[in-house]
Write a protein that holds these residues in place. Structure first.
Motif, PDB file in Angstrom:
ATOM      1  N   LEU A  16       1.246  -1.050   0.273  1.00  0.00           N
ATOM      2  CA  LEU A  16      -0.191  -0.115  -0.085  1.00  0.00           C
ATOM      3  C   LEU A  16       0.964   1.170  -0.082  1.00  0.00           C
ATOM      4  CD1 LEU A  16      -2.354  -1.929   2.541  1.00  0.00           C
ATOM      5  CD2 LEU A  16      -2.851  -0.367  -0.133  1.00  0.00           C
ATOM      6  N   ARG A  17       1.489   1.663   0.594  1.00  0.00           N
ATOM      7  CA  ARG A  17       2.609   2.975   0.908  1.00  0.00           C
ATOM      8  C   ARG A  17       3.575   2.647  -0.551  1.00  0.00           C
ATOM      9  NH1 ARG A  17       5.672   1.376   6.986  1.00  0.00           N
ATOM     10  NH2 ARG A  17       4.625   2.359   8.114  1.00  0.00           N
ATOM     11  N   ALA A  18       3.616   1.397  -1.492  1.00  0.00           N
ATOM     12  CA  ALA A  18       4.775   1.313  -2.719  1.00  0.00           C
ATOM     13  C   ALA A  18       3.389   2.169  -3.778  1.00  0.00           C
ATOM     14  CB  ALA A  18       4.799  -0.302  -2.842  1.00  0.00           C
ATOM     15  N   GLU A  19       2.284   1.664  -3.756  1.00  0.00           N
ATOM     16  CA  GLU A  19       1.284   2.132  -4.258  1.00  0.00           C
ATOM     17  C   GLU A  19       0.966   3.665  -3.978  1.00  0.00           C
ATOM     18  OE1 GLU A  19      -2.163  -0.332  -3.989  1.00  0.00           O
ATOM     19  OE2 GLU A  19      -1.256  -1.961  -4.206  1.00  0.00           O
ATOM     20  N   ALA A  20       0.466   4.681  -2.853  1.00  0.00           N
ATOM     21  CA  ALA A  20       0.419   5.884  -2.510  1.00  0.00           C
ATOM     22  C   ALA A  20       1.895   6.161  -2.952  1.00  0.00           C
ATOM     23  CB  ALA A  20       0.117   5.974  -1.300  1.00  0.00           C
ATOM     24  N   ASP A  21       3.264   6.004  -3.148  1.00  0.00           N
ATOM     25  CA  ASP A  21       3.692   6.617  -3.366  1.00  0.00           C
ATOM     26  C   ASP A  21       4.278   7.127  -4.380  1.00  0.00           C
ATOM     27  OD1 ASP A  21       6.799   7.642  -3.005  1.00  0.00           O
ATOM     28  OD2 ASP A  21       8.325   6.223  -3.484  1.00  0.00           O
ATOM     29  N   THR A  22       3.940   5.816  -5.318  1.00  0.00           N
ATOM     30  CA  THR A  22       3.867   6.182  -7.274  1.00  0.00           C
ATOM     31  C   THR A  22       2.574   6.821  -7.057  1.00  0.00           C
ATOM     32  OG1 THR A  22       4.486   2.783  -7.497  1.00  0.00           O
ATOM     33  CG2 THR A  22       3.476   4.047  -9.306  1.00  0.00           C
ATOM     34  N   ALA A  23       1.144   7.080  -6.710  1.00  0.00           N
ATOM     35  CA  ALA A  23       0.674   7.814  -7.312  1.00  0.00           C
ATOM     36  C   ALA A  23       0.602   8.996  -6.940  1.00  0.00           C
ATOM     37  CB  ALA A  23      -1.132   7.156  -6.043  1.00  0.00           C
ATOM     38  N   GLY A  24       1.171   9.575  -5.713  1.00  0.00           N
ATOM     39  CA  GLY A  24       1.830  10.847  -5.536  1.00  0.00           C
ATOM     40  C   GLY A  24       3.243  11.203  -6.786  1.00  0.00           C
ATOM     41  N   ARG A  25       3.707  10.107  -6.979  1.00  0.00           N
ATOM     42  CA  ARG A  25       4.729  10.748  -8.290  1.00  0.00           C
ATOM     43  C   ARG A  25       3.767  11.339  -9.568  1.00  0.00           C
ATOM     44  NH1 ARG A  25       9.141   6.952  -6.319  1.00  0.00           N
ATOM     45  NH2 ARG A  25       7.206   5.380  -7.355  1.00  0.00           N
ATOM     46  N   ALA A  26       2.596  10.328  -9.995  1.00  0.00           N
ATOM     47  CA  ALA A  26       2.255  10.598 -10.870  1.00  0.00           C
ATOM     48  C   ALA A  26       1.559  11.413 -10.506  1.00  0.00           C
ATOM     49  CB  ALA A  26       1.238   9.585 -11.098  1.00  0.00           C
ATOM     50  N   ARG A  27       0.964  12.318  -9.424  1.00  0.00           N
ATOM     51  CA  ARG A  27       0.401  13.539  -9.525  1.00  0.00           C
ATOM     52  C   ARG A  27       0.680  14.675  -9.487  1.00  0.00           C
ATOM     53  NH1 ARG A  27      -2.546  11.621  -5.423  1.00  0.00           N
ATOM     54  NH2 ARG A  27      -1.127  11.595  -3.570  1.00  0.00           N
TER      55      ARG A  27
END
Length: 54
Positions: A16-27
């Motif tokens: 979940l942390r990795a997914e959130a990190d990826t989403a944050g970078r994309a944003r």
């Protein structure tokens, strides 16, 4: 909670942390592109205004 359940919970939390990190970078990337596009439009507008004054 057994050690197996604990390990699964830790693994899921890491995912979940990795997914959130990826989403944050994309944003952030989308926001940076938007600001770059706005800056480009502003630069073109300024160049046209400058050319019109001459």
């Amino acid at each position: 909670m057994t050690s197996y359940e604990y390990d699964l919970a830790c693994t899921r939390l890491t995912e979940l942390r990795a997914e959130a990190d990826t989403a944050g970078r994309a944003r952030r990337l989308r926001a940076a592109r938007r600001w770059a596009r706005r800056a480009e439009y502003a630069s073109r507008r300024a160049a046209r205004a400058s050319a019109a004054v001459r």
